[in-house]
Design an enzyme around this catalytic site. Structure first.
Site, PDB file in Angstrom:
ATOM      1  N   GLY A   1      -5.167  -5.495   3.367  1.00 19.39           N
ATOM      2  CA  GLY A   1      -4.594  -4.176   3.155  1.00 19.39           C
ATOM      3  C   GLY A   1      -4.972  -3.239   4.274  1.00 19.39           C
ATOM      4  N   ARG A   2      -5.918  -2.314   4.003  1.00 18.75           N
ATOM      5  CA  ARG A   2      -6.314  -1.340   5.025  1.00 18.75           C
ATOM      6  C   ARG A   2      -6.867  -2.015   6.275  1.00 18.75           C
ATOM      7  NH1 ARG A   2     -10.561   2.140   2.367  1.00 18.75           N
ATOM      8  NH2 ARG A   2     -10.994   0.137   1.361  1.00 18.75           N
TER       9      ARG A   2
ATOM     10  N   CYS B   1      -2.685  -0.561  -9.411  1.00 19.66           N
ATOM     11  CA  CYS B   1      -2.670   0.762  -8.780  1.00 19.66           C
ATOM     12  C   CYS B   1      -3.681   1.690  -9.451  1.00 19.66           C
ATOM     13  CB  CYS B   1      -1.277   1.377  -8.864  1.00 19.66           C
ATOM     14  SG  CYS B   1      -1.192   3.043  -8.148  1.00 19.66           S
TER      15      CYS B   1
ATOM     16  N   MET C   1       0.848  -1.187   0.000  1.00 20.87           N
ATOM     17  CA  MET C   1       0.000   0.000   0.000  1.00 20.87           C
ATOM     18  C   MET C   1       0.881   1.234   0.000  1.00 20.87           C
ATOM     19  SD  MET C   1      -3.304  -0.937   2.320  1.00 20.87           S
ATOM     20  CE  MET C   1      -4.198   0.338   1.419  1.00 20.87           C
TER      21      MET C   1
ATOM     22  N   LYS D   1      -0.456  -8.617  -9.328  1.00 19.64           N
ATOM     23  CA  LYS D   1      -1.682  -8.137  -8.696  1.00 19.64           C
ATOM     24  C   LYS D   1      -2.439  -7.280  -9.701  1.00 19.64           C
ATOM     25  CE  LYS D   1      -3.586  -5.845  -4.633  1.00 19.64           C
ATOM     26  NZ  LYS D   1      -3.360  -4.878  -3.536  1.00 19.64           N
TER      27      LYS D   1
ATOM     28  N   ASN E   1      -8.568 -10.072  -2.524  1.00 19.06           N
ATOM     29  CA  ASN E   1      -8.147  -8.850  -1.843  1.00 19.06           C
ATOM     30  C   ASN E   1      -9.250  -7.809  -1.955  1.00 19.06           C
ATOM     31  OD1 ASN E   1      -6.176  -6.063  -2.719  1.00 19.06           O
ATOM     32  ND2 ASN E   1      -6.274  -6.850  -0.649  1.00 19.06           N
ATOM     33  N   GLY E   2      -9.413  -7.018  -0.899  1.00 17.65           N
ATOM     34  CA  GLY E   2     -10.363  -5.916  -0.943  1.00 17.65           C
ATOM     35  C   GLY E   2     -11.485  -6.037   0.061  1.00 17.65           C
TER      36      GLY E   2
END
Length: 320
Positions: A224-225, A99, A9, A140, A200-201
C-alpha cells in the site's frame, strides 16, 4: 513465484497512480478503492468512474489486471452490485471489510463489520452466489475493531462464504495506520481457513517484506503506502524473490522524476488547478521517506498554491 498485489487506497491510489505504479508490470493484480454500496444498484458509469480500465479489458496500459472493490453492509444490494460488476468482467470482485475511516464505519461499512461475523458471512455468501464463478472473488479485512480477539472468527466467517483469497491488513481498525503491524497473527488466520491469506501492512522495504513473510508464514503480500513511497519497491521484492541483487534507491530518482511530471499533468487534467497541488504534495510527502530529492522539492513547494509557481519549481528540479 509468490504474488505481489497493489492495494486499494482511498484518496491515494486512483487510475493515474495505478498506471504509474504498474508501469513495470511487476504486480500480479491491482485493486481499486471501494465503490460505496448503500441501498441502490450502482449505474455502470459508477464502476467505470472508479475503474476506467474496465473499458480496456480490466488492465492498466502496461497490462496489470485490475480488480474492483465493493463496500457496504446490506447483503442484498451488495450482491446486486457484485452481479452487475462481474458482468463487466473485472480482473476480480473484492469486498472491503477493512476500511477504518470513521465516516464509513459510522454507516456500518468497512472494518466496523468485523464485530459481526454473521453479517460478514451473509454478505460474502450472497455476493459469491451473484458472482457465480465468473471472475475471481476475494475480500480484505483487518484484525478486528478495537482488539484482535475475534480476528480468526471474522476470517472464518468471510472465508466460508465463498471467497478465493483473503487479504488481511495486520492492524485493528482503531490502530488505523499506526505501527507496528501484527504480522504474527496472520499465521493463526491462515491455519484456520482454507483459502490463501495475503499479508498487508507496514511493508516499506525488502527487509520488511522478508520479515513479514517470516513472521506471518504468508507467501503473498499486498503493498500500500510502501508502494507509493517507493514506486520501485515491487521490483526490489521481485529481485529478492529470484535471488538477484535489488537496485538501490539512489539509482532510481532519475526513473522517478519523469513519473512525477506525468502525474502532475494527469492530475491537472483530472481534478483541475485547485486540487492538483494537494495531490502532488501528498505523493511527495510519502516519497521523501526514501528520496532526498523529493524531500527538497516538497519543502520548496509546500507553501505554494498556484499551479504556475509549482510548475516552475518542478522544472527547476528537473521533474518537468
Amino acid at each position: 513465484m509468490s504474488l505481489v498485489l497493489l492495494a486499494p487506497m482511498e484518496g491515494l491510489i486512483d487510475e493515474l497512480m495505478r498506471e504509474l505504479l504498474t508501469r513495470s508490470v511487476a504486480y500480479d493484480v491491482s485493486v481499486t478503492p471501494f465503490i460505496r454500496v448503500t441501498d441502490a444498484l450502482q449505474p455502470r458509469r459508477a464502476f467505470y468512474r472508479m475503474a476506467p480500465e474496465l473499458k480496456q479489458g480490466a488492465r492498466t496500459n502496461s497490462g496489470t489486471p485490475v480488480s474492483v472493490q465493493l463496500l457496504g453492509s446490506d447483503a442484498e444490494f451488495m450482491a446486486q452490485n457484485a452481479d452487475r460488476l462481474a458482468g463487466m468482467q473485472p480482473a476480480g470482485v473484492d469486498l472491503n471489510f477493512g476500511c477504518p475511516a470513521p465516516l464509513v464505519n459510522r454507516h456500518g461499512g468497512g472494518a466496523a463489520l468485523l464485530d459481526e461475523p454473521e453479517t460478514l458471512h451473509r454478505i460474502t455468501v450472497q455476493c459469491a452466489q451473484a458472482v457465480a464463478g465468473r471472475v475471481p472473488f476475494s475480500a480484505k479485512m483487518r484484525l478486528g475493531v478495537r482488539d484482535t480477539g475475534r480476528c480468526v472468527e471474522a476470517a472464518q466467517a468471510i472465508a466460508s462464504g465463498g471467497i478465493q483469497q483473503l487479504v488481511v491488513h495486520a492492524r485493528t481498525r482503531d490502530e488505523f495506520y499506526r505501527p507496528p503491524a501484527h504480522w504474527h497473527l496472520l499465521g493463526r488466520i491462515a491455519e484456520a481457513i482454507k483459502v490463501p491469506v495475503v499479508a498487508n501492512g507496514e511493508i516499506w522495504t525488502t527487509a520488511d517484506y522478508e520479515r513479514c513473510r517470516a513472521e506471518s508464514g504468508c507467501a503473498d503480500v499486498m503493498l500500500g503506502r510502501g508502494a507509493v513511497a517507493d514506486p520501485f519497491l515491487v521490483e526490489r521484492i521481485r529481485a529478492v524473490q529470484t535471488g538477484a541483487q535489488p537496485r538501490s534507491l539512489a539509482q532510481d530518482w532519475l526513473r522517478l522524476a519523469p513519473l512525477l511530471g506525468e502525474f502532475w499533468q494527469g492530475v491537472l487534467l483530472k481534478v483541475g488547478p485547485r486540487h492538483a497541488p494537494g495531490r502532488l504534495k501528498q505523493w511527495l510527502n510519502l516519497l521523501r521517506r526514501n528520496y532526498p530529492e523529493a524531500e527538497r522539492l516538497h519543502t520548496h513547494i509546500r507553501a505554494m498554491r498556484e499551479v504556475g509557481e509549482i510548475a516552475q519549481a518542478m522544472q527547476q528540479a528537473g521533474v518537468l
